[in-house]
Design a protein around this motif. Sequence first.
Motif, mmCIF file in Angstrom:
data_model
loop_
_atom_site.group_PDB
_atom_site.id
_atom_site.type_symbol
_atom_site.label_atom_id
_atom_site.label_comp_id
_atom_site.label_asym_id
_atom_site.label_seq_id
_atom_site.Cartn_x
_atom_site.Cartn_y
_atom_site.Cartn_z
ATOM 1 N N LYS A 116 -8.918 -13.782 69.190
ATOM 2 C CA LYS A 116 -9.702 -14.954 68.784
ATOM 3 C C LYS A 116 -8.842 -16.220 68.815
ATOM 4 C CE LYS A 116 -13.688 -16.496 67.163
ATOM 5 N NZ LYS A 116 -14.277 -15.995 65.919
ATOM 6 N N ALA A 117 -7.601 -16.120 68.344
ATOM 7 C CA ALA A 117 -6.706 -17.273 68.348
ATOM 8 C C ALA A 117 -6.388 -17.711 69.782
ATOM 9 C CB ALA A 117 -5.411 -16.950 67.605
ATOM 10 N N LYS A 118 -6.210 -16.725 70.684
ATOM 11 C CA LYS A 118 -5.932 -17.049 72.081
ATOM 12 C C LYS A 118 -7.126 -17.741 72.717
ATOM 13 C CE LYS A 118 -1.906 -15.075 71.960
ATOM 14 N NZ LYS A 118 -0.680 -15.893 71.873
ATOM 15 N N TYR A 119 -8.318 -17.255 72.386
ATOM 16 C CA TYR A 119 -9.519 -17.878 72.938
ATOM 17 C C TYR A 119 -9.666 -19.305 72.445
ATOM 18 C CZ TYR A 119 -10.835 -13.171 74.293
ATOM 19 O OH TYR A 119 -10.852 -11.922 74.844
ATOM 20 N N GLN A 120 -9.346 -19.542 71.162
ATOM 21 C CA GLN A 120 -9.453 -20.890 70.624
ATOM 22 C C GLN A 120 -8.499 -21.841 71.342
ATOM 23 O OE1 GLN A 120 -11.664 -22.071 67.932
ATOM 24 N NE2 GLN A 120 -11.035 -23.766 69.264
ATOM 25 N N GLU A 121 -7.245 -21.391 71.578
ATOM 26 C CA GLU A 121 -6.289 -22.213 72.315
ATOM 27 C C GLU A 121 -6.780 -22.451 73.733
ATOM 28 O OE1 GLU A 121 -2.603 -19.715 70.829
ATOM 29 O OE2 GLU A 121 -1.933 -21.542 71.856
ATOM 30 N N ALA A 122 -7.328 -21.410 74.338
ATOM 31 C CA ALA A 122 -7.855 -21.532 75.701
ATOM 32 C C ALA A 122 -8.956 -22.574 75.750
ATOM 33 C CB ALA A 122 -8.379 -20.180 76.182
ATOM 34 N N ALA A 123 -9.873 -22.523 74.784
ATOM 35 C CA ALA A 123 -10.985 -23.471 74.739
ATOM 36 C C ALA A 123 -10.482 -24.901 74.606
ATOM 37 C CB ALA A 123 -11.911 -23.120 73.571
ATOM 38 N N ASN A 124 -9.468 -25.103 73.777
ATOM 39 C CA ASN A 124 -8.928 -26.458 73.580
ATOM 40 C C ASN A 124 -8.339 -27.021 74.872
ATOM 41 O OD1 ASN A 124 -9.620 -26.046 70.915
ATOM 42 N ND2 ASN A 124 -7.541 -25.648 70.229
ATOM 43 N N TYR A 125 -7.576 -26.190 75.592
ATOM 44 C CA TYR A 125 -6.981 -26.654 76.851
ATOM 45 C C TYR A 125 -8.052 -26.918 77.900
ATOM 46 C CZ TYR A 125 -2.119 -25.793 75.562
ATOM 47 O OH TYR A 125 -0.877 -25.848 74.983
ATOM 48 N N LEU A 126 -9.030 -26.032 77.993
ATOM 49 C CA LEU A 126 -10.078 -26.206 79.001
ATOM 50 C C LEU A 126 -10.909 -27.440 78.728
ATOM 51 C CD1 LEU A 126 -11.157 -22.480 79.382
ATOM 52 C CD2 LEU A 126 -9.875 -23.855 81.029
ATOM 53 N N ALA A 127 -11.176 -27.711 77.455
ATOM 54 C CA ALA A 127 -11.945 -28.905 77.102
ATOM 55 C C ALA A 127 -11.181 -30.172 77.479
ATOM 56 C CB ALA A 127 -12.257 -28.903 75.608
ATOM 57 N N ARG A 128 -9.874 -30.173 77.257
ATOM 58 C CA ARG A 128 -9.062 -31.337 77.643
ATOM 59 C C ARG A 128 -9.058 -31.515 79.152
ATOM 60 N NH1 ARG A 128 -3.315 -30.493 75.215
ATOM 61 N NH2 ARG A 128 -2.901 -32.336 76.529
ATOM 62 N N TYR A 129 -9.018 -30.400 79.868
ATOM 63 C CA TYR A 129 -9.052 -30.485 81.326
ATOM 64 C C TYR A 129 -10.376 -31.071 81.800
ATOM 65 C CZ TYR A 129 -9.870 -29.091 86.115
ATOM 66 O OH TYR A 129 -10.197 -29.103 87.443
ATOM 67 N N ILE A 130 -11.469 -30.563 81.269
ATOM 68 C CA ILE A 130 -12.792 -31.041 81.672
ATOM 69 C C ILE A 130 -12.947 -32.527 81.384
ATOM 70 C CG2 ILE A 130 -15.248 -30.838 81.173
ATOM 71 C CD1 ILE A 130 -14.689 -27.835 80.621
ATOM 72 N N GLU A 131 -12.423 -32.976 80.251
ATOM 73 C CA GLU A 131 -12.514 -34.385 79.865
ATOM 74 C C GLU A 131 -11.746 -35.293 80.815
ATOM 75 O OE1 GLU A 131 -10.734 -35.176 76.123
ATOM 76 O OE2 GLU A 131 -11.109 -37.353 76.196
#
Length: 437
Positions: free
Chosen positions: A384-399
């Motif tokens: 779950k922690a890895k997924y949360q970090e993954a989501a944060n990086y992907l959101a920054r990339y998309i932005e």
Amino acid sequence: MFPRQLFLIIAAITLVLGNAVAAVAQSGELRGHATITQADGKKVPAAEAFIDVYRTDLPGKYNTKTNKKGEFVFAGLPFIGVYTVVVSHPSARPTWQGGIRAGKGVDYAFELAPGDGQRPTFEDVKAAAARTGEAPAAGAKESAEEKAKREELLAKNKEIEESNKKIEASNSVINRTFKAGNDARAAKNWDEAIRQYDEGLQADPEQTALMTNKALALKSRGVDRYNAAITAKDDATRASGLTSAQADFKAAAEAVNKAAELLKKQSSGATDPTEQQRQASNKLATLAARAEVMRLYVTKTDQTKVDDGQAAYQEYLAVETDPVRKSKGEHDLAQMLFDSNAFDKALVQYQKILEANPDDLEALLRSGQALFNIGAISSDGTSKAKYQEAANYLARYIEKAPDTDATMKADAKAILETMKEQENVKPAAPPARRRRP
């Protein structure tokens, strides 16, 4: 834990030679489902079954588990790969199927029977399958001692003369073949270039410049063969082409690694500044070539050599001073690690890139993807922690990514949506900016 439905991200490498862009490897999906036949004959979904996918045309392994419905899916596996899928479950006998390819649109079915829960290795599977099938002037007086000294001197002079002739002949061959090989390489005549460099190495087997250029010619020929193979229409042509390409990448790695080792010995003890500079320049060129050759060797021939590839890049980056080339090398190293499924090591490298440039788009995207894959295969409760970090990086990339990166942005959004639906993971909101008083 997330591995209910793992979208394993394997980035296809575009092989580049000079400024010419080569063909891009294609990838596809591999999916299937597993059931367990109970004592009463009833078939039930094999939830949480281990799915071990082994690539048999070159070393490679991918892992996941089935979801509650007994289903599994891998996205982004190379079309050209040939795979063996092994399915096992704690309460059943394992089963497997070979000769599988991705992107065929097939939902592969695996039926398990009750058993001891063995999880066989690929070697176990192969073993099981094997079971089931120049005189003094005239008048001058010369003593015996003087004669001996004269003859000794003549012998030494002759030896030196012959040695000089050999060196002159060798240098002539080396200079000729070096130029001819380089001309052939510039004309993309890889076979002739390799032949010329080999002739020069026969004259002097420790000519590192010839070894390095031979490695580059082998690498380029391998690239051409690889790209031709992955676009071949029949399996036999594809398999033969890939085998030839992999042999070239291996031979290139062997040649450039030998050149690098010889340069280390030859450069030790030099005190003349001009000679030191020349050796440093040769070392840099060879280490740069080795890094690139090892990238292809690792990702296209033998992923088990990933540590050797990483060491080659680290040695090169330690001496590279040009910022542009250094940055490219850092990115290439990270991508090699990622493409070799060494996601933990790839993540560390991408983190270094982000420390220097927090808005590096490639590093943001790959960090998210690497964390996603790490989370999907982890079994230590940190998914779950890895997924949360993954989501944060992907959101920054998309932005931050431009709209021209539409395909990659779409992939990133798809991963975010998957994590949201299956693990209720959403990107963390960026910290609020404080107003100035």
